[in-house]
Design an enzyme around this catalytic site. Structure first.
Site, PDB file in Angstrom:
ATOM      1  NE  ARG A 151     -93.504   7.095   1.279  1.00 26.10           N
ATOM      2  CZ  ARG A 151     -93.062   8.341   1.382  1.00 26.10           C
ATOM      3  NH1 ARG A 151     -93.620   9.175   2.245  1.00 26.10           N
ATOM      4  NH2 ARG A 151     -92.079   8.782   0.627  1.00 26.10           N
TER       5      ARG A 151
ATOM      6  CD  GLU B  91     -97.141  10.060   2.005  1.00 22.50           C
ATOM      7  OE1 GLU B  91     -98.286  10.478   2.228  1.00 22.50           O
ATOM      8  OE2 GLU B  91     -96.368   9.705   2.903  1.00 22.50           O
TER       9      GLU B  91
ATOM     10  CE  LYS C  12     -99.038  17.157   5.761  1.00 22.77           C
ATOM     11  NZ  LYS C  12     -97.829  16.695   6.407  1.00 22.77           N
TER      12      LYS C  12
HETATM   13  O1  F6P Z   1     -99.627  12.474   4.557  1.00 21.33           O
HETATM   14  C1  F6P Z   1     -98.362  13.019   4.665  1.00 21.33           C
HETATM   15  C2  F6P Z   1     -97.655  12.597   5.871  1.00 21.33           C
HETATM   16  O2  F6P Z   1     -96.568  13.437   5.998  1.00 21.33           O
HETATM   17  C3  F6P Z   1     -97.223  11.120   5.841  1.00 21.33           C
HETATM   18  O3  F6P Z   1     -96.020  10.913   5.219  1.00 21.33           O
HETATM   19  C4  F6P Z   1     -97.240  10.781   7.290  1.00 21.33           C
HETATM   20  O4  F6P Z   1     -97.289   9.406   7.475  1.00 21.33           O
HETATM   21  C5  F6P Z   1     -98.481  11.504   7.757  1.00 21.33           C
HETATM   22  O5  F6P Z   1     -98.465  12.710   7.037  1.00 21.33           O
HETATM   23  C6  F6P Z   1     -98.561  11.761   9.229  1.00 21.33           C
HETATM   24  O6  F6P Z   1     -97.534  12.597   9.677  1.00 21.33           O
HETATM   25  P1  F6P Z   1     -97.147  12.671  11.196  1.00 21.33           P
HETATM   26  O7  F6P Z   1     -96.768  11.314  11.644  1.00 21.33           O
HETATM   27  O8  F6P Z   1     -96.016  13.641  11.271  1.00 21.33           O
HETATM   28  O9  F6P Z   1     -98.351  13.161  11.952  1.00 21.33           O
END
Ligand code: F6P
Length: 561
Positions: free
Chosen positions: A269, A354, A513
């Site tokens: 983020r 988050e 997830k």
């Molecule tokens: O939503 C959870 C998360 O882990 C976020 O912190 C992150 O921005 C998003 O998923 C996407 O993750 P990635 O960039 O690894 O696909």
């Protein structure tokens, strides 16, 4: 140390009870210097926090709370590259992506500054190639459209910034975003695109996120259907990856020279400053992306050097802590009065919630106080005609940030003054409200009789006393946007330190997830032995409807009463 046992915490708790009995307009009457005292002027904006429910004593105690929770020490640790993201065993170095950290910070014996500069240079060269029309699709047509496939931090920041910088677009390559695994979004985007001239950017820190990887595979299938070519050629020619897991991206089939990397020390983020910002550089030009980084670096410097009392991110964090934790207001509205900032509330929702939506202290205890706020909002003008009624007259208090720009981002006459007047009017109305006497006078002036005035007055009274902060930008530019985002980033960090929680992990998003991965095959298999009654019932219904559809063609089966 349990900060709730401290005398400063207890003093603030009793000040909160007392402040609930006060009216904001009384506070202005008591302190003629209030507006000047409770505001900060920074290079890009005026931060006016005078319409908040606090006085000089409370502010000074909040600053003391920041000192006692060692905000200064944590700030120094962050900028020294200490592993302050302790549950993931990592430092938090995203300010280094914009040149906001000391030059000597290293990670695993590698200069962070050099690593960042190298990747930025690669990004710049790629954008030049794209803008010059030197990148072509499988049939030799130049690339005209780029689709970013990513979710959360790998989507929100770039799209929010591109929307915000709509007046600063450069080049003629169009950028599109697909974040949802709901195939409807990918289909909607692809329907308007030509496979011969479309490039995909798979943006994923982990390169394992199932939504993003599913979209990437479907995008590849779309190219294959259109071209009849094999995956390897299309992946090498029309796919780019942005990731902290370059090996995975290469195994997926993206050419090493088309893999732009960032690092584990960048939280998802907080990653828009990294190669995740590639869509920003494509849409707005590399120079504007650089200016965005520079604006953020300016805020890093302010945050690092300013005393807590005059430190904008610290003040924002203190206000948020005051409201959430002491005054008992769990929600916070973000209300941009700039259409270009329409995605800012959604962006800040992820950044803040988050980070500080947590309930375990750094030493593993459950908190017995409220932590970070529930962030919500949308453009102020649209909100005025939707949810502002709640802000004005619901018994709940929702502190709000009003964000506007002195310079308009367009040349249409007469619009901007109306917009600005509305922003000012709303914060004034929330603060002052309308008393029964004022309502009575207004109705009498309209010629209503005593009985009618008495009947209507209770409905028209606004209690007022609803707090807000106004961030008035001089203009919305790449630099000021960078400073604004970094302001909120550091606010989030400081608030987490005061709350004694870890702001840079996100364990709460992992549970769902894992469960989704387990449930997905059950939609097909129907093996529901280990599921709870509700989930089993929902899956059974899903399977019944799907089976009915399969038999009856496109008509869904009728649900039984
Ligand atoms: O939503 C959870 C998360 O882990 C976020 O912190 C992150 O921005 C998003 O998923 C996407 O993750 P990635 O960039 O690894 O696909």
């Amino acid at each position: 140390m349990n900060i709730t046992q401290s005398s400063i915490w207890q003093a603030l708790q009793s000040q909160a009870q007392a402040m609930k009995q006060r009216q904001l307009r009384e506070l202005f009457a008591e302190d003629p210097q209030r507006a000047a005292h409770f505001s900060l002027e920074l290079p890009h904006f005026l931060l006016d926090f005078s319409k908040n429910q606090l006085d000089r004593d409370i502010l000074s105690n909040l600053v003391q709370l920041a000192r006692e929770t060692d905000v200064e020490g944590w700030r120094a640790d962050m900028f020294a590259g200490a592993p302050i993201n302790a549950t993931e065993g990592r430092p938090v170095l995203h300010p280094a992506l914009r040149g906001g950290m000391p030059d000597d910070v290293a990670f695993e014996n590698t200069s962070v500054k050099d690593a960042v500069a190298g990747e930025l240079q690669r990004l710049k060269e790629f954008v030049v190639l794209l803008h010059n029309g030197d990148l072509v699709g499988y049939s030799g047509k130049r690339i005209t459209d780029v689709v970013n496939l990513g979710v959360g931090g790998s989507h929100l920041g770039p799209q929010m910034a591109i929307e915000a910088l709509r007046a600063h677009r450069k080049g003629d390559v169009a950028v599109h975003f697909v974040s949802n695994v709901d195939g409807a979004q990918l289909k909607d985007v692809l329907v308007g695109l030509d496979a011969e001239s479309t490039m995909f950017v798979v943006s994923s820190k982990t390169f394992t996120t199932s939504e993003t990887m599913t979209n990437a595979r479907s995008a590849l299938a779309w190219l294959q259907d259109a071209s009849g070519l094999d995956a390897a050629q299309l992946l090498s020619q029309q796919f780019v990856a942005v990731t902290a897991s370059p090996d995975r991206a290469e195994r997926f089939g993206v050419l090493p020279e088309r893999v732009f990397r960032f690092w584990d020390w960048v939280g998802g983020r907080f990653s828009l400053w990294s190669a995740i910002g590639l869509p920003i550089a494509i849409a707005c030009g590399f120079e504007n992306f650089r200016a965005l980084l520079d604006g953020a670096a300016g805020m890093d410097l302010h945050f690092r050097e300013a005393e807590l009392e005059s430190n904008a991110p610290v003040i924002m964090a203190l206000l948020s802590t005051w409201y959430c934790t002491f005054m008992g207001y769990p929600a916070h509205a973000v209300l941009p009065y700039e259409q270009a900032l329409h995605m800012l509330p959604a962006y800040l929702q992820q950044a803040d919630m988050e980070s500080n939506g947590k309930s375990t202290t750094r030493d593993g205890r459950q908190v017995d106080y409220a932590t970070g706020p529930l962030i919500w909002g949308q453009t102020g003008i649209n909100g005025q005609h939707a949810f502002y009624q709640y802000l004005h007259q619901s018994p709940e208090v929702v502190p709000a940030d009003f964000i506007g720009s002195v310079a308009p981002g367009h040349d249409l006459k007469g619009h901007h003054e109306i917009l600005m007047a509305n922003m000012l009017a709303q914060s004034q109305a929330l603060m002052n409200g309308v008393s029964a006497e004022e309502v009575g006078r207004e109705l009498a002036a309209k010629g209503l009789g005593g009985a009618e005035i008495k009947r209507l007055t209770p409905f028209k009274v606004h209690r007022g006393g609803k707090p807000s902060t106004t961030i008035l930008l001089k203009e919305l530019s790449p630099r000021s946007l960078g400073a604004l985002i970094a302001l909120y980033e550091h606010k989030i960090f400081v608030q987490g330190v005061i709350l004694q929680i870890f702001s840079f992990d996100q364990w709460g998003v992992e549970l769902g997830k894992g469960l989704a991965a387990g449930l997905e095959p059950k939609l097909a298999s129907g093996d529901l032995r280990s599921e709870d009654g509700s989930t089993a019932q929902l899956i059974e219904f899903y399977r019944r409807v799907t089976a009915g559809e399969a038999k009856a063609g496109s008509e869904p089966a009728k649900a039984e009463a």
